[in-house]
Design a protein around this motif. Structure first.
Motif, PDB file in Angstrom:
ATOM      1  N   ASP A 111       0.719  -1.115   0.158  1.00  0.00           N
ATOM      2  CA  ASP A 111      -0.014  -0.071   0.136  1.00  0.00           C
ATOM      3  C   ASP A 111       0.980   1.350   0.015  1.00  0.00           C
ATOM      4  OD1 ASP A 111      -2.224  -1.389  -0.094  1.00  0.00           O
ATOM      5  OD2 ASP A 111      -2.918  -1.010   1.944  1.00  0.00           O
ATOM      6  N   ILE A 112       2.003   1.162   0.722  1.00  0.00           N
ATOM      7  CA  ILE A 112       3.028   2.471   0.631  1.00  0.00           C
ATOM      8  C   ILE A 112       3.640   2.620  -0.680  1.00  0.00           C
ATOM      9  CG2 ILE A 112       5.221   3.049   1.553  1.00  0.00           C
ATOM     10  CD1 ILE A 112       4.581   1.861   4.202  1.00  0.00           C
ATOM     11  N   LEU A 113       4.078   1.405  -1.394  1.00  0.00           N
ATOM     12  CA  LEU A 113       4.335   1.593  -2.937  1.00  0.00           C
ATOM     13  C   LEU A 113       3.300   2.104  -3.865  1.00  0.00           C
ATOM     14  CD1 LEU A 113       6.583  -1.558  -2.929  1.00  0.00           C
ATOM     15  CD2 LEU A 113       7.334   0.734  -2.996  1.00  0.00           C
ATOM     16  N   ILE A 114       2.066   1.636  -3.288  1.00  0.00           N
ATOM     17  CA  ILE A 114       0.845   2.246  -4.279  1.00  0.00           C
ATOM     18  C   ILE A 114       0.584   3.721  -4.137  1.00  0.00           C
ATOM     19  CG2 ILE A 114      -1.641   2.163  -4.468  1.00  0.00           C
ATOM     20  CD1 ILE A 114      -1.293  -0.949  -3.974  1.00  0.00           C
ATOM     21  N   ALA A 115       0.712   4.156  -2.882  1.00  0.00           N
ATOM     22  CA  ALA A 115       0.584   5.435  -2.454  1.00  0.00           C
ATOM     23  C   ALA A 115       1.725   6.605  -3.285  1.00  0.00           C
ATOM     24  CB  ALA A 115       0.593   5.752  -0.906  1.00  0.00           C
ATOM     25  N   ILE A 116       3.027   5.745  -3.234  1.00  0.00           N
ATOM     26  CA  ILE A 116       3.928   6.379  -4.024  1.00  0.00           C
ATOM     27  C   ILE A 116       3.827   6.828  -5.495  1.00  0.00           C
ATOM     28  CG2 ILE A 116       6.244   6.437  -4.915  1.00  0.00           C
ATOM     29  CD1 ILE A 116       7.185   5.230  -1.979  1.00  0.00           C
ATOM     30  N   LEU A 117       3.237   5.566  -6.077  1.00  0.00           N
ATOM     31  CA  LEU A 117       2.928   5.751  -7.513  1.00  0.00           C
ATOM     32  C   LEU A 117       1.961   6.651  -7.791  1.00  0.00           C
ATOM     33  CD1 LEU A 117       3.442   2.135  -8.644  1.00  0.00           C
ATOM     34  CD2 LEU A 117       4.921   3.932  -9.044  1.00  0.00           C
ATOM     35  N   ASP A 118       0.910   6.514  -6.911  1.00  0.00           N
ATOM     36  CA  ASP A 118      -0.409   7.549  -6.866  1.00  0.00           C
ATOM     37  C   ASP A 118       0.137   8.946  -6.791  1.00  0.00           C
ATOM     38  OD1 ASP A 118      -2.166   5.525  -7.923  1.00  0.00           O
ATOM     39  OD2 ASP A 118      -2.626   5.476  -5.639  1.00  0.00           O
ATOM     40  N   SER A 119       1.130   9.106  -6.179  1.00  0.00           N
ATOM     41  CA  SER A 119       1.593  10.478  -6.042  1.00  0.00           C
ATOM     42  C   SER A 119       2.392  10.940  -7.170  1.00  0.00           C
ATOM     43  CB  SER A 119       2.503  10.512  -4.767  1.00  0.00           C
ATOM     44  OG  SER A 119       3.345  11.453  -4.813  1.00  0.00           O
ATOM     45  N   PHE A 120       2.961   9.976  -7.662  1.00  0.00           N
ATOM     46  CA  PHE A 120       3.935  10.256  -9.093  1.00  0.00           C
ATOM     47  C   PHE A 120       2.696  10.637 -10.093  1.00  0.00           C
ATOM     48  CE2 PHE A 120       7.814   7.461  -8.472  1.00  0.00           C
ATOM     49  CZ  PHE A 120       8.078   8.169  -7.491  1.00  0.00           C
ATOM     50  N   SER A 121       1.903   9.746 -10.191  1.00  0.00           N
ATOM     51  CA  SER A 121       0.913  10.064 -11.367  1.00  0.00           C
ATOM     52  C   SER A 121       0.098  11.108 -11.005  1.00  0.00           C
ATOM     53  CB  SER A 121      -0.219   8.702 -10.987  1.00  0.00           C
ATOM     54  OG  SER A 121      -1.191   8.725 -11.934  1.00  0.00           O
ATOM     55  N   LYS A 122      -0.368  11.535 -10.011  1.00  0.00           N
ATOM     56  CA  LYS A 122      -1.054  12.910  -9.737  1.00  0.00           C
ATOM     57  C   LYS A 122      -0.124  14.084 -10.157  1.00  0.00           C
ATOM     58  CE  LYS A 122      -4.386  13.069  -6.199  1.00  0.00           C
ATOM     59  NZ  LYS A 122      -4.445  12.815  -4.399  1.00  0.00           N
ATOM     60  N   ASN A 123       1.003  13.974  -9.681  1.00  0.00           N
ATOM     61  CA  ASN A 123       1.957  15.016 -10.053  1.00  0.00           C
ATOM     62  C   ASN A 123       2.306  15.498 -11.679  1.00  0.00           C
ATOM     63  OD1 ASN A 123       2.965  16.391  -7.915  1.00  0.00           O
ATOM     64  ND2 ASN A 123       4.595  15.130  -7.338  1.00  0.00           N
ATOM     65  N   THR A 124       2.806  14.163 -12.201  1.00  0.00           N
ATOM     66  CA  THR A 124       3.063  14.299 -13.640  1.00  0.00           C
ATOM     67  C   THR A 124       1.793  14.696 -14.303  1.00  0.00           C
ATOM     68  OG1 THR A 124       2.624  12.096 -13.889  1.00  0.00           O
ATOM     69  CG2 THR A 124       4.973  12.819 -13.441  1.00  0.00           C
ATOM     70  N   GLN A 125       0.553  14.231 -13.956  1.00  0.00           N
ATOM     71  CA  GLN A 125      -0.564  14.501 -14.509  1.00  0.00           C
ATOM     72  C   GLN A 125      -0.878  15.931 -14.570  1.00  0.00           C
ATOM     73  OE1 GLN A 125      -4.124  12.222 -13.893  1.00  0.00           O
ATOM     74  NE2 GLN A 125      -4.590  12.381 -15.917  1.00  0.00           N
ATOM     75  N   GLN A 126      -0.601  16.624 -13.643  1.00  0.00           N
ATOM     76  CA  GLN A 126      -0.756  17.960 -13.199  1.00  0.00           C
ATOM     77  C   GLN A 126       0.212  18.822 -13.937  1.00  0.00           C
ATOM     78  OE1 GLN A 126      -0.425  19.123  -9.144  1.00  0.00           O
ATOM     79  NE2 GLN A 126      -1.500  20.992  -9.457  1.00  0.00           N
ATOM     80  N   ILE A 127       1.448  18.352 -14.082  1.00  0.00           N
ATOM     81  CA  ILE A 127       2.301  19.023 -15.005  1.00  0.00           C
ATOM     82  C   ILE A 127       2.041  19.243 -16.592  1.00  0.00           C
ATOM     83  CG2 ILE A 127       4.834  19.234 -15.745  1.00  0.00           C
ATOM     84  CD1 ILE A 127       5.617  18.175 -13.309  1.00  0.00           C
ATOM     85  N   PHE A 128       1.540  17.955 -16.779  1.00  0.00           N
ATOM     86  CA  PHE A 128       1.042  17.849 -18.184  1.00  0.00           C
ATOM     87  C   PHE A 128      -0.132  18.726 -18.437  1.00  0.00           C
ATOM     88  CE2 PHE A 128       4.030  14.156 -18.768  1.00  0.00           C
ATOM     89  CZ  PHE A 128       4.477  14.504 -20.261  1.00  0.00           C
TER      90      PHE A 128
END
Lengths: 193, 193
Positions: free
Chosen positions: B50-67
Motif C-alpha cells: 500500500d505504501i508503494l501504491i501511494a508513492i505511484l499514485d503521488s507520481f501519477s497525480k504530480n505528472t498529470q498535473q504538470i502535463f
DNA sequence: TGGAAGTTAGTTAGTATTCACTAACTTTGT
DNA sequence: ACAAAGTTAGTGAATACTAACTAACTTCCA
C-alpha cells in the motif's frame, strides 16, 4: 573463464530480475529454476553479491566489445550509430532479459561495489559514444551546432527509452522492425544538412 | 486525503529507495528513519505494498498535473516542452529522491498491481507529450519529417537519461543550469527550420 | 462543565516465513 | 581414486505483519 553452470546461473538470474525485479532474485528461486538445490549454487559462486558482480562484468564486456568493434572500423559515424542501435535491438530480441536489465541501473543500488561498477560502465560507454560523435562532427558528417555531449545524451536516451517502452507497452510491430524506423529518425536529427 | 504522517512515510520511503534501492525499503528502516516503532507504520498504511501504491499514485497525480497545466495554456509547443523540462529539473533539485525513482520503473517489478499502475502512467504521459508535439506540428512550429511518436521518444528519452546521468556521474554545473543548455539543444532539434 | 466513551497513534512482545549461507555427507564422471 | 558437484539438514538474522496494551486527545451529552 566461466564454467557452463556459472553461465547458466547468471542467465537465469537475469531472467528472474527481468520477471520479478531484483527482489525476485533469491538463491531459492535461482536454484529452483535451474533444478538444483540452494547450497549447490555456492559451489559456483561464493555469494549472491558475486553473482551480481558477474552479471555486471558480463554487461561491461559485452558493451565494450560492441563499442570497440564500432570504433575500430572504417565506417562513417552515421553507420556506427546505426550499428549501435541495430546490435542492441538484436540482443534484446534474442534475450529480452539482458537489455532490459542493462538499462536499469537502479536495480544495483544496494551494494556500494555494484554502484561503482555501474557508474564506470555508464561513464565509459558515454565517452565512447561521444568520441564517435565528435569524429563525425570533425568529418563534417554530423551537425556541429549541438555539442557531442548533448548529441550523446539524445541518441543514447532515445535508445534506452525506446527499449524500456517496449517492455511496458506492447506494440503491433516487432522491436527490430520498429527500431529500424526510429534509427532513420535519429539519423535525420543528427546528420549535417 | 493524506495525513501528515502518511505524507512523511511516503517521503521517507522515497529517500530510502533513492539511497539503497528497493531492497533498502523495509518497514524496519522506514520506522527507524521516522523515529517510531515498526507496528506504528501499520496505523497509517495497511501493508508495504500500500505504501508503494501511494508513492505511484503521488507520481501519477504530480505528472498529470504538470502535463495538464501545459496542455491547457496558450503557449507554443516549444514553450510547453521547455516548461516540461524546467519543471522536472526544478523538482529534481528540490527533492532528488523523487525524480530519480520516477524514471526507474524496474523498481516496481515484483507486484503485478504496481506494474499495471506504472504501465498506465507511462502510457498516459506518452500520449500527452505526443498530443503536445502533434499540435506543434500542425501549427507549423515543429518539424514534420519525423513522427510525433518518435519526437516524443527522443524528447522524453533525452530528459530521462540526462536526469539519470546526473545521479551517477557528478558534474561541475548544477542540474538546472546544465539542463537549460540541454533544452536549447532539444529545441534546435525539434523546431521547424 | 465535567466525566464517560471512543479515537488516534503509539508501545512491547511475539508470530511464521524467508533470507543468505554452512557443515557434513553422497553421488558422479574421468 | 579423487575431485567436482550435488544432497540433506540446519544456522542465525531479517522479513512483513499481529496481538494486546496504553497514553493522550476529542466528542458527546446529562
Amino acid at each position: 573463464m566461466k564454467t557452463e553452470r556459472q553461465i547458466e546461473i547468471i542467465e537465469v538470474a537475469l531472467e528472474l530480475i527481468s520477471e520479478k525485479g531484483i527482489q525476485g532474485l533469491t538463491i531459492k528461486n535461482l536454484s529452483k529454476k535451474i533444478g538444483i538445490t540452494e547450497p549447490a549454487i555456492y559451489r559456483h559462486y561464493d555469494s549472491k553479491t558475486d553473482i551480481l558482480i558477474a552479471i555486471l562484468d558480463s554487461f561491461s564486456k559485452n558493451t565494450q566489445q560492441i563499442f570497440n568493434n564500432e570504433l575500430n572500423n572504417s565506417d562513417s559515424a552515421i553507420e556506427k550509430i546505426e550499428h549501435l542501435f541495430t546490435k542492441h535491438f538484436a540482443a534484446f530480441s534474442a534475450k529480452p532479459s539482458l537489455v532490459s536489465v542493462i538499462f536499469s541501473e537502479e536495480i544495483f543500488r544496494n551494494e556500494p561495489v555494484l554502484i561503482e561498477k555501474i557508474s564506470e560502465v555508464i561513464r565509459r560507454n558515454d565517452n565512447m559514444l561521444i568520441s564517435i560523435l565528435t569524429s563525425g562532427q570533425e568529418n563534417n558528417e554530423l551537425r556541429t551546432d549541438i555539442s557531442a555531449q548533448h548529441l550523446s545524451t539524445i541518441v543514447m536516451g532515445t535508445l534506452r527509452l525506446f527499449v524500456k517502452k517496449s517492455r511496458f507497452l506492447e506494440s503491433s510491430k516487432s522491436l527490430p522492425e520498429e527500431g529500424k524506423l526510429l534509427v532513420e529518425s535519429i539519423k535525420r536529427i543528427i546528420i549535417k544538412e
